[in-house]
Design an enzyme around this catalytic site. Structure first.
Site, PDB file in Angstrom:
ATOM      1  CD  GLN A   8      11.477 -58.597  19.654  1.00 26.55           C
ATOM      2  OE1 GLN A   8      11.842 -58.646  18.480  1.00 26.55           O
ATOM      3  NE2 GLN A   8      10.721 -59.535  20.200  1.00 26.55           N
ATOM      4  NE  ARG A  44      15.911 -60.592  16.125  1.00 28.02           N
ATOM      5  CZ  ARG A  44      14.648 -60.872  16.416  1.00 28.02           C
ATOM      6  NH1 ARG A  44      13.840 -61.349  15.497  1.00 28.02           N
ATOM      7  NH2 ARG A  44      14.171 -60.695  17.632  1.00 28.02           N
ATOM      8  CE  LYS A  49       6.014 -60.436  16.938  1.00 26.89           C
ATOM      9  NZ  LYS A  49       5.524 -60.309  15.558  1.00 26.89           N
ATOM     10  CB  THR A  50       3.700 -64.760  13.291  1.00 23.65           C
ATOM     11  OG1 THR A  50       4.646 -63.703  13.473  1.00 23.65           O
ATOM     12  CG2 THR A  50       3.094 -64.637  11.906  1.00 23.65           C
ATOM     13  CG  ASP A  59       2.675 -58.502  14.121  1.00 18.55           C
ATOM     14  OD1 ASP A  59       2.964 -58.744  15.309  1.00 18.55           O
ATOM     15  OD2 ASP A  59       3.273 -59.019  13.158  1.00 18.55           O
ATOM     16  CD  GLU A  60       6.797 -56.877  15.387  1.00 19.09           C
ATOM     17  OE1 GLU A  60       7.036 -56.490  16.542  1.00 19.09           O
ATOM     18  OE2 GLU A  60       7.396 -57.802  14.836  1.00 19.09           O
TER      19      GLU A  60
END
Length: 777
Positions: A256, A614, A33-34, A225-226
């Site tokens: 998340q 992670r 996504k980044t 973002d997020e």
């Protein structure tokens, strides 16, 4: 098509090329996504969008820096510098510095951290004569924070009888008074806390339509973002700014969303399509980070949540190793297992310390892990502990620097007015505070006007106070021309801080000196770095803003080759080849305080999903049969989250018995013990048939279902049941392996085992206290 776009897959390319209108990108863990956000900004600029008209909001400075660096490599440094990109707090602090005078704040207002807020609230509780055991400053600060993030101002609080009744029921009827005094004192000190950066931005955009119109026109393209981590206050700001052009792109993953405890509202992302018309929806479902086993295991857990957006995360990566689940006896054993596994993995697979992370639900769990790593000489770093900028000596220096910029800063002044000691005692300070409250002016102004105001302070002390003011004002004059490093170096010498710490020859004193030296090095680095940024000169104000908005993860300096220890909340956005998730026990993870409602339990499950995703190559889950909590050894039960993972992705390893160390001494050197000389003999225990020690495996693998329960210290229902009923020749049914015949039974009590030949030909040795067997013949 631009060359950089060839690096995207089809799913990533579609949202990157979507130029106008509202859009949501639902991005699974590790799906890039980044990269999409970065390339979309670069693409907008290539399509003629002025970077001054683009606002990109992130949740960490680290993410903002990485994105800006990537964009600079594509479009060039000079254009990338013009982007408004940063965390919510840093971007809104910038707007408030420009527009804050509308609200009565100076442009150089101080940003209070939690320590500053705690000190101020403690002072207010003391001044109001309240019981500090009932009015605990940390609880008060947390409650004030939740008020602000919910946009409950002091006025709104006193207009809400339910809130006041709730506080009265909690034996804190003066909560509203503390809140009112806190807000007034911050305003008088020209200070905002972190929550004010959001609250005051909302106030600014609501009360001044011309300011809102100005920033709506400037930010024609907004990227967030997020988005699942936004709270109500952040949501309203983004809605207001995007309202005119509606070119808003939000990226996030509902799976998340793990910050409800600090106000994050998952409904912001779940309901995004209701907020805007004709929303374009994109999904990033390919995970590039983890193995198939890890991705599928994580999917099998998060599937149990009811409140979620539909998506199917998949990966083209290798199958990878199964997730290792290990039961240990105590938390000490857990620490030793983690340390020895890291040590052996490094030796066997040529790995480095930085390839490992240990994640836990609460900070207190780190102690046993730290002890074990130290004994193995494995370097580690704890994230989320005492930040460098929170150390006393660093706060002392920063308080002097803050006072130069904002002499009204009450907390900074109280901290340094008599440090190093200059003969200004607490009684004098108390009289200055009383006078400041009576005249409704800052303490610094009281000192400046001490000869004309009615303050009962003797002439000797008055002269010392005047000298203090003269010193601060001389620093202010120097600040007009000097950069942050030149000024800071001058301050630590003139104030006597260097002399103060130098005369303390203890190891602690030397460490404080080294920390101040490191601070000056950091300021020097900052000044050098600012030379590359447009319209900056490395001034003190720029440095203090940078420090105020820094997080522990942003300040990761020193040798990077260490094992990372952190809470799962801090691990979000990070990735490691090998990840240990420790303390997988009921009431610990999921937390006992987060199982009252379905929404709380679902957030805990999302937290476990974050932890598991992670890991790139290998994940380890550990739980113990007993653990020290609040100084008591309590029985523990395996976490329900282990049971929720599909068995196909697990490798359950259960030690046959506690690991014993071979004695280094020969027992015969102590001579023989004669029975008639033993004064305190233990009662004889029942004999158990011993096996040949050489044939005993160190670890015993059980390919059993995961419904694992701890062995009770008083009874062992499963073992007792099969002691009496199960015999050689019985036909049994196992929910995973099917039907089989019992060939052999051995062991006793909790170690009772059965060797079973199943119809598929497999011969399995099962530990009966875990194996759920049904006798069918």
């Amino acid at each position: 098509m631009q060359q950089y776009l060839s690096q995207l897959n089809d799913a990533q390319l579609a949202p990157t090329l979507q130029k106008d209108g509202p859009m949501i990108v639902i991005a699974g863990a590790g799906s890039g996504k980044t990269r999409v956000l970065t390339f979309r900004i670069a693409y907008l600029m290539s399509q003629g969008v002025d970077p001054f008209n683009i606002l990109a909001l992130t949740f960490t400075n680290k993410a903002a820096r990485e994105m800006k660096g990537r964009i600079a490599r594509i479009v060039g440094d000079s254009e990338a510098k013009n982007l408004w990109m940063g965390t919510f707090h840093s971007v809104f602090a910038k707007i408030l510095r420009i527009e804050g005078d509308r609200l009565g704040y100076p442009s150089n207002f101080t940003i209070y951290d939690t320590q500053d807020s705690d000190r101020l609230i403690s002072s207010i509780i003391k001044e109001l004569g309240l019981d500090k055991d009932i009015y605990k400053y940390k609880q008060i600060r947390s409650r004030i924070s939740s008020y602000k993030n919910s946009l409950i101002t002091v006025k709104a609080y006193f207009n809400n009888p339910e809130l006041m009744e709730a506080d009265a029921a909690a034996r804190r009827p003066r909560m509203g008074d503390i809140y009112k005094h806190y807000v007034e004192r911050c305003f008088k000190a020209g200070a905002m806390d972190f929550d004010d950066l959001l609250l005051k931005t909302n106030e600014l955009l609501t009360r001044f339509p011309d300011v809102l119109a100005k920033y709506q026109d400037r930010f024609r393209y907004i990227l967030v973002d997020e988005y699942q981590d936004t709270n109500h206050s952040q949501y309203l700001i983004v809605r207001a700014l995007a309202d005119r052009f509606q070119n808003i792109c939000v990226v996030g993953d509902d799976a998340q969303s793990i910050y409800a405890f600090r106000g994050a509202n998952i409904s912001n992302i779940l309901n995004f399509q209701r907020d805007y018309d004709d929303v374009k929806e994109f999904r990033l479902e390919q995970n590039y980070r983890s193995t198939k086993n890890i991705v599928n295991a994580a999917n099998s857990v998060i599937d149990k949540n009811q409140n979620k957006l539909d998506k199917i995360v998949w990966t083209a990566n290798d199958e990878g190793a199964k997730i290792k689940v290990n039961r240990l006896m105590t938390d000490g054993d857990e620490g030793r297992y983690v340390a020895s596994t890291i040590f052996e993995s490094k030796m066997q697979n040529q790995l480095q310390n930085k390839d490992f992370a240990v994640l836990y639900r609460t900070n207190a769990q780190s102690r046993a892990i730290e002890d074990a790593l130290r004994k193995r000489d494995i370097p580690y770093r704890i994230y989320g502990g005492l930040s460098f900028y929170q150390r006393k000596e660093i706060k002392d220096v920063l308080s002097y620097l803050r006072l130069i910029l904002n002499p009204a800063d009450e907390e900074a002044l109280k901290r340094v007015i008599n440090f190093p000691s200059r003969g200004i005692g607490q009684t004098t300070l108390d009289r200055l505070i009383v006078a400041a409250n009576a005249y409704d002016i800052p303490i610094f102004d009281v000192i400046k006007r001490i000869d004309e105001l009615d303050v009962k302070i003797n002439s000797g002390t008055r002269n010392k106070l005047k000298d203090f003011v003269t010193m601060i004002e001389s620093f202010q004059v120097m600040n007009t021309n000097a950069n942050a490093f030149e000024l800071s170096e001058h301050v630590v010498k003139v104030t006597g801080l260097i002399r103060e710490f130098n005369k303390d020859g203890t190891p602690e004193g030397i460490a404080k000196m080294e920390n101040i030296e490191e601070l000056l090095n950091g300021i020097k680095d900052f000044v050098e770095g600012q030379k590359e940024v447009a319209d900056t000169r490395g001034a003190l104000a720029e440095f203090l803003e940078d420090v105020a908005l820094a997080t522990d993860l942003d300040a990761d300096k020193g040798d990077p080759n260490h094992v990372a220890l952190m809470t799962i909340h801090l691990a979000k956005g990070l990735e490691f080849p090998h990840v240990f998730i420790v303390g997988m026990e009921e009431d610990l993870f999921p937390s006992a305080m987060s199982m009252n409602t379905r929404s709380e339990l679902e957030e805990e499950r999302r937290l476990f999903y974050v932890a598991l995703t992670r890991a790139e190559k290998q994940a380890y889950l550990t739980y113990t049969l007993s653990r020290y909590r609040w100084g008591k050894l309590i029985d523990a039960e395996p976490s329900r989250f282990i049971e929720e993972i599909d068995e196909d992705y697990l490798d359950i390893i259960t030690p046959l018995q506690e690991q014993r160390f071979n004695p280094m001494l020969d027992a015969s050197i102590f001579g023989d013990i004669e029975p008639n000389k033993v004064r305190f003999a233990k009662p004889k225990s029942r004999k158990v048939e011993k096996k040949d020690a050489k044939s005993k495996p160190e670890n015993f693998k059980i390919n059993a279902p995961k419904k694992l329960k701890p062995v009770s210290k008083t009874t062992n229902t499963s073992a007792n049941l099969f002691d009496s009923k199960l015999t050689v020749g019985n036909i049994v049914n196992h929910q995973r392996f099917g039907r089989g015949e019992v060939m052999k039974i051995e062991g006793a009590g909790g170690d009772l085992k059965a060797e079973i030949r199943f119809e598929n030909g497999d011969l399995k040795k099962l530990l009966l206290r875990f194996a759920k067997l049904e006798i069918v013949g």
